[in-house]
Design a protein around this motif. Structure first.
Motif, PDB file in Angstrom:
ATOM      1  N   LEU A   1     -69.328  26.244  61.072  1.00 19.90           N
ATOM      2  CA  LEU A   1     -68.549  26.957  62.093  1.00 19.90           C
ATOM      3  C   LEU A   1     -69.363  28.104  62.691  1.00 19.90           C
ATOM      4  N   VAL A   2     -70.042  28.851  61.828  1.00 20.34           N
ATOM      5  CA  VAL A   2     -70.865  29.973  62.302  1.00 20.34           C
ATOM      6  C   VAL A   2     -72.018  29.451  63.164  1.00 20.34           C
TER       7      VAL A   2
ATOM      8  N   GLY B   1     -70.677  28.318  66.511  1.00 21.60           N
ATOM      9  CA  GLY B   1     -70.346  29.487  67.321  1.00 21.60           C
ATOM     10  C   GLY B   1     -71.580  30.142  67.908  1.00 21.60           C
ATOM     11  N   ALA B   2     -72.646  30.227  67.117  1.00 19.40           N
ATOM     12  CA  ALA B   2     -73.902  30.809  67.606  1.00 19.40           C
ATOM     13  C   ALA B   2     -74.506  29.946  68.707  1.00 19.40           C
ATOM     14  N   LEU B   3     -74.463  28.631  68.534  1.00 19.36           N
ATOM     15  CA  LEU B   3     -74.989  27.728  69.562  1.00 19.36           C
ATOM     16  C   LEU B   3     -74.186  27.865  70.854  1.00 19.36           C
ATOM     17  N   MET B   4     -72.875  27.978  70.709  1.00 22.02           N
ATOM     18  CA  MET B   4     -72.037  28.178  71.903  1.00 22.02           C
ATOM     19  C   MET B   4     -72.430  29.480  72.614  1.00 22.02           C
TER      20      MET B   4
ATOM     21  N   HIS C   1     -64.242  22.556  63.159  1.00 20.06           N
ATOM     22  CA  HIS C   1     -64.464  21.513  62.168  1.00 20.06           C
ATOM     23  C   HIS C   1     -65.717  21.789  61.366  1.00 20.06           C
ATOM     24  N   GLY C   2     -65.597  21.696  60.067  1.00 19.77           N
ATOM     25  CA  GLY C   2     -66.753  21.858  59.204  1.00 19.77           C
ATOM     26  C   GLY C   2     -66.579  23.019  58.242  1.00 19.77           C
ATOM     27  N   GLU C   3     -67.582  23.214  57.433  1.00 21.56           N
ATOM     28  CA  GLU C   3     -67.589  24.319  56.479  1.00 21.56           C
ATOM     29  C   GLU C   3     -67.951  25.604  57.209  1.00 21.56           C
TER      30      GLU C   3
END
Length: 69
Positions: free
Chosen positions: A56-57, A60-63, A50-52
């Motif tokens: 998303l990037v 993903g980096a936080l994950m 969800h999101g722009e």
């Protein structure tokens, strides 16, 4: 929503609402809130959906730094 709140209360969970404390309710959690959720839930995989593109990037980096594959 009321049914869910009542079920949580039946389980002994205290519901905190905007009248009780500063509650972030925009629908988009802050990084610190996501980190805390990841600690609680401990997912093995994560898929930013969800999101722009920038959101998303970033998610993903936080994950990734949170140990989520």
């Amino acid at each position: 929503i009321l049914e869910i709140k009542n079920r949580l209360i039946d389980l002994g969970i205290k519901i905190i609402e905007d009248g009780d404390a500063l509650v972030h309710v925009s629908g988009h959690p802050r990084r610190s809130e996501l980190r805390k959720m990841y600690e609680w839930v401990r997912p093995q995989i994560g898929v930013p959906v969800h999101g722009e593109a920038a959101h998303l990037v970033a998610q993903g980096a936080l994950m990734s730094v949170s140990g989520i594959g």
